[in-house]
Design an enzyme around this catalytic site. Structure first.
Site, PDB file in Angstrom:
ATOM      1  N   GLU A 157       0.846  -1.200   0.000  1.00 48.16           N
ATOM      2  CA  GLU A 157       0.000   0.000   0.000  1.00 48.16           C
ATOM      3  C   GLU A 157       0.882   1.251   0.000  1.00 48.16           C
ATOM      4  OE1 GLU A 157      -2.488   1.653  -0.601  1.00 48.16           O
ATOM      5  OE2 GLU A 157      -4.059   1.407   0.912  1.00 48.16           O
ATOM      6  N   ASP A 158       0.348   2.342  -0.496  1.00 48.09           N
ATOM      7  CA  ASP A 158       1.124   3.585  -0.523  1.00 48.09           C
ATOM      8  C   ASP A 158       1.193   4.255   0.842  1.00 48.09           C
ATOM      9  OD1 ASP A 158      -1.594   4.206  -0.554  1.00 48.09           O
ATOM     10  OD2 ASP A 158      -1.466   5.672  -2.172  1.00 48.09           O
TER      11      ASP A 158
ATOM     12  N   ASP B 147      -3.586   5.996   6.594  1.00 45.04           N
ATOM     13  CA  ASP B 147      -3.993   7.235   7.239  1.00 45.04           C
ATOM     14  C   ASP B 147      -4.987   6.873   8.350  1.00 45.04           C
ATOM     15  OD1 ASP B 147      -4.323  10.003   7.561  1.00 45.04           O
ATOM     16  OD2 ASP B 147      -5.897  10.108   6.053  1.00 45.04           O
TER      17      ASP B 147
ATOM     18  N   PHE C 206      -0.541  16.400   3.762  1.00 44.81           N
ATOM     19  CA  PHE C 206      -1.050  15.687   2.599  1.00 44.81           C
ATOM     20  C   PHE C 206       0.092  15.568   1.595  1.00 44.81           C
ATOM     21  CE2 PHE C 206      -3.192  15.048  -1.407  1.00 44.81           C
ATOM     22  CZ  PHE C 206      -4.046  14.017  -1.059  1.00 44.81           C
TER      23      PHE C 206
ATOM     24  N   ARG D 248       1.121  11.619  -9.505  1.00 48.60           N
ATOM     25  CA  ARG D 248       1.536  10.265  -9.111  1.00 48.60           C
ATOM     26  C   ARG D 248       2.935   9.919  -9.602  1.00 48.60           C
ATOM     27  NH1 ARG D 248      -2.871   7.351  -7.126  1.00 48.60           N
ATOM     28  NH2 ARG D 248      -4.904   7.847  -8.007  1.00 48.60           N
TER      29      ARG D 248
HETATM   30  P1  IMP Z   1      -7.217   5.549   4.898  1.00 47.05           P
HETATM   31  O1  IMP Z   1      -8.345   4.664   4.522  1.00 47.05           O
HETATM   32  O2  IMP Z   1      -7.654   6.804   5.578  1.00 47.05           O
HETATM   33  O3  IMP Z   1      -6.116   4.855   5.668  1.00 47.05           O
HETATM   34  O4  IMP Z   1      -6.625   6.105   3.562  1.00 47.05           O
HETATM   35  C1  IMP Z   1      -5.789   5.389   2.803  1.00 47.05           C
HETATM   36  C2  IMP Z   1      -5.784   5.911   1.382  1.00 47.05           C
HETATM   37  O5  IMP Z   1      -6.044   7.322   1.318  1.00 47.05           O
HETATM   38  C3  IMP Z   1      -4.400   5.728   0.814  1.00 47.05           C
HETATM   39  O6  IMP Z   1      -4.273   4.477   0.220  1.00 47.05           O
HETATM   40  C4  IMP Z   1      -4.288   6.883  -0.148  1.00 47.05           C
HETATM   41  O7  IMP Z   1      -4.793   6.494  -1.396  1.00 47.05           O
HETATM   42  C5  IMP Z   1      -5.147   7.974   0.450  1.00 47.05           C
HETATM   43  N1  IMP Z   1      -4.341   8.944   1.215  1.00 47.05           N
HETATM   44  C6  IMP Z   1      -4.239   9.076   2.557  1.00 47.05           C
HETATM   45  N2  IMP Z   1      -3.391  10.068   2.901  1.00 47.05           N
HETATM   46  C7  IMP Z   1      -2.940  10.580   1.738  1.00 47.05           C
HETATM   47  C8  IMP Z   1      -2.004  11.635   1.421  1.00 47.05           C
HETATM   48  O8  IMP Z   1      -1.386  12.305   2.275  1.00 47.05           O
HETATM   49  N3  IMP Z   1      -1.795  11.849   0.102  1.00 47.05           N
HETATM   50  C9  IMP Z   1      -2.406  11.135  -0.875  1.00 47.05           C
HETATM   51  N4  IMP Z   1      -3.278  10.145  -0.627  1.00 47.05           N
HETATM   52  C10 IMP Z   1      -3.546   9.879   0.668  1.00 47.05           C
HETATM   53 MG    MG Z   2      -3.922   3.844  -1.598  1.00 46.52          MG
END
Ligand code: IMP
Ligand code: MG
Length: 172
Positions: free
Chosen positions: A97-98, A101, A150, A163
């Site tokens: 995963e990237d 959050d 962000f 990206r």
């Molecule tokens: P979560 O479900 O809140 O953990 O969000 C995860 C997804 O939100 C990641 O896989 C990203 O695609 C996106 N995301 C969360 N934070 C960032 C950020 O700082 N920049 C870009 N995408 C983000």
């Molecule tokens: Mg993602």
């Protein structure tokens, strides 16, 4: 693109991926690994990590899901846009995963994949914002913990853009 500041440069990412690949190799102890890329954000990290794991001869699969509705806040609901092609029963699955959050995306994906009876599921993320977590999710391999910004680049987008940057940056 001149208002983007570098947070983690290309060289730092490369070095960290090499270290992570060693940790992963140690963890699997010669067993085969099925690496699952979470599209689209995970793609740059996935390809670099996969190259560093060549001696494990990993198999690949891809899943696409979205929890952000083209803004910067997680909606808490996760949509699977593309499911895996392969069966994962009995496999060592490594989700790539990237960024993590709130944790909503990953906890949904992990819970869903666990019902398919893999031998094991681990998560490897390039970036982590642990203090943002709203749901618990176990993450075995973390590239970098980052501050509450962000970020974009190296797969991560802002409204589908930026990206392809070869570094992780933030918009000033
Ligand atoms: P979560 O479900 O809140 O953990 O969000 C995860 C997804 O939100 C990641 O896989 C990203 O695609 C996106 N995301 C969360 N934070 C960032 C950020 O700082 N920049 C870009 N995408 C983000
Ligand atoms: Mg993602």
């Amino acid at each position: 693109m001149d208002n983007i500041k570098v947070l983690i440069n290309e060289e730092q990412i490369k070095e960290r991926i090499l270290e992570l690949s060693k940790d992963i190799r140690d963890a699997y102890n010669g067993e085969s690994v099925h690496i699952v890329c979470i599209l689209k954000g995970g793609v740059m990290f996935f390809t670099e990590l996969a190259k560093a794991l060549v001696d494990l001869d990993p198999t690949f699969d891809f899943m696409s899901c979205s929890s952000y509705n083209n803004n910067t806040e997680s909606s808490g609901t996760v949509k699977i846009n593309k499911d895996l092609d392969e069966d994962i029963e009995g496999k060592n699955v490594l989700i790539v995963e990237d960024i993590i959050d709130t944790g909503y995306t990953l906890s949904y994906v992990v819970d869903m994949l666990k019902t398919r009876k893999p031998k094991n599921i681990d998560v490897c993320t390039l970036l982590d914002k642990p203090y943002r977590r709203e749901v618990e999710v176990e993450v075995r391999f973390v590239g970098f913990e980052i501050e509450d910004r962000f970020v974009v680049g190296f797969g991560l987008d802002n409204m589908q853009k930026l990206r392809s940057l070869n570094y992780v940056g933030y918009i000033e």
